[in-house]
Enzyme design. Structure first.
Site, short mmCIF file in Angstrom:
data_model
loop_
_atom_site.label_atom_id
_atom_site.label_comp_id
_atom_site.label_asym_id
_atom_site.label_seq_id
_atom_site.Cartn_x
_atom_site.Cartn_y
_atom_site.Cartn_z
N LYS A 1 14.21 49.78 29.85
CA LYS A 1 13.78 51.13 30.19
C LYS A 1 14.76 52.17 29.62
O LYS A 1 14.34 53.13 28.96
CB LYS A 1 13.66 51.24 31.71
CG LYS A 1 13.14 52.56 32.23
CD LYS A 1 12.49 52.40 33.58
CE LYS A 1 13.47 52.36 34.72
NZ LYS A 1 14.14 53.64 34.97
N SER A 2 16.04 51.97 29.87
CA SER A 2 17.03 52.95 29.39
C SER A 2 16.98 53.08 27.87
O SER A 2 17.07 54.19 27.32
CB SER A 2 18.44 52.51 29.79
OG SER A 2 18.59 52.59 31.18
N ASP B 1 21.42 49.44 39.68
CA ASP B 1 19.98 49.28 39.94
C ASP B 1 19.64 47.94 40.58
O ASP B 1 18.52 47.73 41.04
CB ASP B 1 19.19 49.45 38.63
CG ASP B 1 19.25 50.89 38.12
OD1 ASP B 1 19.53 51.80 38.93
OD2 ASP B 1 19.03 51.11 36.92
N ARG C 1 12.18 49.32 42.54
CA ARG C 1 13.17 48.25 42.69
C ARG C 1 13.15 47.67 44.11
O ARG C 1 13.41 46.48 44.30
CB ARG C 1 14.56 48.74 42.33
CG ARG C 1 14.61 49.34 40.92
CD ARG C 1 15.77 48.92 40.09
NE ARG C 1 15.73 49.57 38.79
CZ ARG C 1 15.18 49.03 37.70
NH1 ARG C 1 14.64 47.83 37.73
NH2 ARG C 1 15.17 49.71 36.56
C1 S3P Z 1 19.94 55.29 33.88
C2 S3P Z 1 21.10 55.49 34.55
C3 S3P Z 1 21.33 55.16 35.96
C4 S3P Z 1 20.24 54.21 36.49
C5 S3P Z 1 18.87 54.61 36.04
C6 S3P Z 1 18.78 54.66 34.53
C7 S3P Z 1 19.86 55.68 32.45
O1 S3P Z 1 21.31 56.35 36.71
O2 S3P Z 1 20.30 54.14 37.90
O3 S3P Z 1 17.93 53.66 36.53
O4 S3P Z 1 18.94 55.24 31.74
O5 S3P Z 1 20.73 56.45 32.01
P1 S3P Z 1 22.64 57.25 36.86
O6 S3P Z 1 23.18 57.43 35.52
O7 S3P Z 1 22.21 58.54 37.47
O8 S3P Z 1 23.53 56.45 37.77
#
Ligand code: S3P
Length: 421
Positions: free
Chosen positions: A22-23, A311, A384
């Site tokens: 996803k990221s 996560d 989640r």
């Molecule tokens: C993400 C960063 C995380 C994560 C989120 C996806 C990202 O959040 O919890 O599911 O893709 O940069 P934070 O950076 O706010 O901790």
């Protein structure tokens, strides 16, 4: 949707690829949007969150053309002619605020009921210091937020929380800012934006917890998105907990900032292995393998490991119910501002189905080993939490019924059909 997950009647034996990361999909779409020329993104994750990013970019004039297995994306950002809806996705809202701040245009970003409660000041503040102009609900701290970008100047900024979304918003603004932009974080959060920008030739340096970026133009690229280690975690946890299981997940992202969950499982004595086999756009990719592990030790997770498994904490709490002793999760108050308050939703739902879990202001204490009873529970409209409860069903005495389980489609649209198989 009410999902029913019964206790597993036999071990889970499966070799699989999980949906793409996803990221990385969010970032690939966004970087393709700012490049001159065309990019090809193959195997993107087509979950609700990533479709929110795609929809917002399309509103900004970015062209997504279907090709086999993905999209050809023609970069070029224009002023959107309507409000950008980030849906449930914090990454969409925060990274887009950074990216669009670098352009001389007006934009408004909103999101769903959950996202409109989540803190945005953490990005509004540094981007305002760079010269973007924001007006938002809750004294500029909540969506909807309206902004005018352009003519940014580099800043040197220390983030209060270890957040990849905040760091990435500043870096994406920094590639369009005059001078040098420096971000320093208290602990290392996922570093995909840095790795991808570097692989695409941007002027970026990483030194420990400090990242420095200067104005850069990135060329079009081709990228095949690997599987998501967070999605893999559910099957890896199921393999560890269900007798007779053996699961192999192939073509999965193994970035060190994302594999804290697998490392903690190993430290618990679980039979888990991972191996890097290659690299794509600076990201290590490989396989993870797990087998049923009857003797699990409890753990304490705190400090710098927290962002590397942020996560996976609801799932880690579930695994802890099978460990012999008291497991502790601390320094995780960021969980309170995720898609749900994940400390409170995890504690309330795991307790409902029979776990011995105690809530702390910044984490939880879980006592095991015990066999969960099962019963009725609720996703809290959090993907989640829904997937964690589904794995809980497999290891419970009588199975679980999960209310509003359809929220899995935020990151893993076919989760329940794979589970059924
Ligand atoms: C993400 C960063 C995380 C994560 C989120 C996806 C990202 O959040 O919890 O599911 O893709 O940069 P934070 O950076 O706010 O901790």
């Amino acid at each position: 949707m009410l999902a029913k997950v019964g206790p597993a009647s036999k071990g889970i034996k499966r070799k699989l690829r999980v949906p793409s990361d996803k990221s990385l999909t969010h970032r690939a779409f966004m970087l393709a949007a700012v490049t001159r020329g065309e990019s090809v993104v193959l195997n993107p994750l087509l979950s609700k969150d990533c479709l929110s990013t795609k929809g917002c970019l399309e509103r900004c004039g970015v062209l997504f053309e279907d090709v086999e297995g993905g999209f050809r994306i023609k970069g070029g950002i224009k002023e959107p002619d309507d409000v950008l809806d980030a849906g449930n996705s914090g990454t969409t809202a925060r990274l887009l605020m950074g990216l669009l701040s670098g352009y001389s245009l007006f934009f408004v970003i909103t999101g769903d009921e959950s996202l409109r409660k989540r803190p945005m000041r953490r990005v509004v503040e540094p981007l305002s210091l760079m010269g973007a102009c924001f007006m938002g609900r809750g004294e500029n701290g909540l969506l909807p937020v309206a902004a005018r970008g352009g003519a940014l100047k580099g800043i040197s900024y220390r983030t209060k929380v270890a957040s990849a979304q905040v760091k990435s918003a500043i870096l994406l603004a920094g590639i369009n800012a005059e001078g040098t932009t420096v971000v320093e974080e208290p602990f290392k959060s996922r570093d995909h934006t840095e790795r991808m920008l570097k692989a695409l030739g941007a002027d970026i340096e990483v030194g420990g917890l400090r990242v420095t970026v200067r104005r850069s133009e990135v060329e079009g690229f081709s990228f095949e998105v690997p599987g998501d280690p967070s999605s893999a975690s559910y099957w890896i946890a199921a393999a560890v907990l269900v007798p007779g299981s053996h699961v192999v997940v192939e073509d999965v992202l193994l970035n060190p900032t994302r594999i804290g969950f697998f490392e903690v499982l190993k430290s618990m004595g679980a039979d888990v292995e991972f191996e890097v086999e290659g690299e794509r756009l600076g990201e290590p990719v490989g396989k993870v393998e797990a087998r049923y592990s009857p003797e699990l030790k409890p753990f304490v997770v705190e400090g710098d490991v927290i962002p590397r498994l942020i996560d996976e904490i609801p799932l880690l709490a579930l695994v802890a119910t099978a460990a012999c002793g008291e497991s502790i999760i601390k320094d995780a108050s960021e969980l309170r501002v995720k898609e749900s308050d994940r400390i409170s939703s995890t504690v309330s739902e795991l307790s409902r189905i029979g776990a011995d879990v105690e809530e702390l202001p910044d984490g939880m204490v879980i006592r095991g080993p015990l066999k969960l009873e099962g019963g009725h529970c609720w996703s809290h409209r959090d993907h989640r939490v829904a997937m964690t409860l589904a794995v809980a069903g497999l290891v419970s005495k009588k199975g679980v019924e999960i209310g509003e389980a359809q929220w899995v489609s935020i990151s893993y649209p076919n989760f329940f059909s794979i589970l059924e198989e």
